[in-house]
Design a protein around this motif. Sequence first.
Motif, short mmCIF file in Angstrom:
data_model
loop_
_atom_site.label_atom_id
_atom_site.label_comp_id
_atom_site.label_asym_id
_atom_site.label_seq_id
_atom_site.Cartn_x
_atom_site.Cartn_y
_atom_site.Cartn_z
N ARG A 350 0.87 -1.19 0.00
CA ARG A 350 0.00 0.00 0.00
C ARG A 350 0.90 1.23 0.00
NH1 ARG A 350 -5.17 0.89 2.55
NH2 ARG A 350 -5.43 2.99 3.40
N THR A 397 -7.43 -6.00 -2.43
CA THR A 397 -7.50 -4.84 -3.32
C THR A 397 -7.78 -3.57 -2.54
OG1 THR A 397 -8.29 -6.25 -5.12
CG2 THR A 397 -8.64 -3.87 -5.34
N ARG A 398 -8.70 -3.63 -1.60
CA ARG A 398 -8.99 -2.47 -0.77
C ARG A 398 -7.82 -2.14 0.16
NH1 ARG A 398 -14.06 -0.60 -0.06
NH2 ARG A 398 -13.77 -0.31 2.19
N ASP A 401 -5.31 -0.02 -1.47
CA ASP A 401 -5.79 1.28 -1.92
C ASP A 401 -5.57 2.32 -0.82
OD1 ASP A 401 -7.12 3.50 -2.85
OD2 ASP A 401 -8.91 2.38 -3.52
N SER A 402 -4.62 3.22 -1.00
CA SER A 402 -4.29 4.22 0.01
C SER A 402 -5.41 5.22 0.26
CB SER A 402 -3.02 4.97 -0.38
OG SER A 402 -1.92 4.10 -0.48
N SER A 403 -6.37 5.28 -0.65
CA SER A 403 -7.47 6.22 -0.46
C SER A 403 -8.50 5.69 0.54
CB SER A 403 -8.15 6.53 -1.80
OG SER A 403 -8.87 5.38 -2.29
#
Length: 406
Positions: A350, A397-398, A401-403
């Motif tokens: 990440r 996948t999540r 995700d750095s967002s």
Amino acid sequence: MTTDRHFVIVGGGLAAVKTAQALRDNDFDGSVTLIGAEEHLPYERPPLSKEHLAGKQTLSEFTPKPAQWFRDENIDLRLGTEATALDPAARTVTLPDGSTLSYDKLALATGSTPRTLPIPGADAPGVYTLRTIENSDALVELFAKIDRLAIVGAGWIGLEVAAAARAADVAVTILESARLPLLGVLGSEMAQVFTDLHREHDVDFRFEARVAEIVVREGRAAGVLLADGSTVEADAVLVAVGAAPNTQLAADAGLAVDNGVLVAANLATSDPNIVAVGDIAAQRHPLLERRIRVEHWANALNQPTTAAVTMLGGETEYDRLPYFFTDQYDLGMEYTGYTAPDDDTTVVVRGDKAGREFVAFWLDADHRVLAGMNVNVWDLTDRIKELITAGDPVDPTRLADSSIPL
């Protein structure tokens, strides 16, 4: 609590002084004797390969308690001496002069000793290890007068010393038997991060290297001879091939020992009157549900609280996750959790791995987080702990995700 009981702590490092402190913090007002082999007050060891080696900290800055504290807390501090034997049946500790100390409860915090190489030249002048403040001071002096250093072993100590040596403009060659540094700890992908980091600072790696001999010329180490017949020329050699837990005292006393002193979740040994803390403690970890022995500062810092409660007869468990950190060049890293070299894991990254600002997560086959490593990204340790202790599957996948907040 008012008591005439006598507790003895064998060991002179951070785990020992923290055990003494924890006993007093838990209102134990009986006698406490701390026996330490080194002449120095107990000190922390991470700076020996980090800030102190880089000339940024002095010994007093990583000595947790001054001499006056031991006097104020009525701790009988015996430095420069060692326990030579334990008699669990008689509850006595034998000292070098043949005298004995009786105890009601005993804490073993004997630490570890750097491993050496069973090869010709290994004991020659100019061959160094790193464990004590004297070792670190010797390396500081060495860096000021040599041009080339050979390091045998690419673990944490070897890499941190390499970084300090390069900062002192010493050329460094690292000889490692595996195909990458830290391979058993981090796996290939993350090991490559540290390989690239050191190569950018002109460290020469020799992987899958078998060291046959320390070359000695004019009475001093002058390089390393490899099994393939090649020679690495050097002005000095650091051997950094791990450390062995100091368990002989425990083994001779009949305590259960197997790559460490075997302890339960509450850090009690096979003798209920003896606990073990720090490097030597091979604990059945209640959260990880496996036996682990961790040679890192966090255990020496935190285990003593549990050990003291156990010595005082309380119910407790040491369930903190393993934690360690490193600083090399401009890379700062914290690692939380645990994976064994043979665990079937997947690494999820990440952030910006190329820019060395990222978090790596180790997931098991069910996508549960086992460990996390934050590199140049801070204030995430608690979030990583929560993901591990929750024990729930995550979406890789999540997670990457750095967002999406951890």
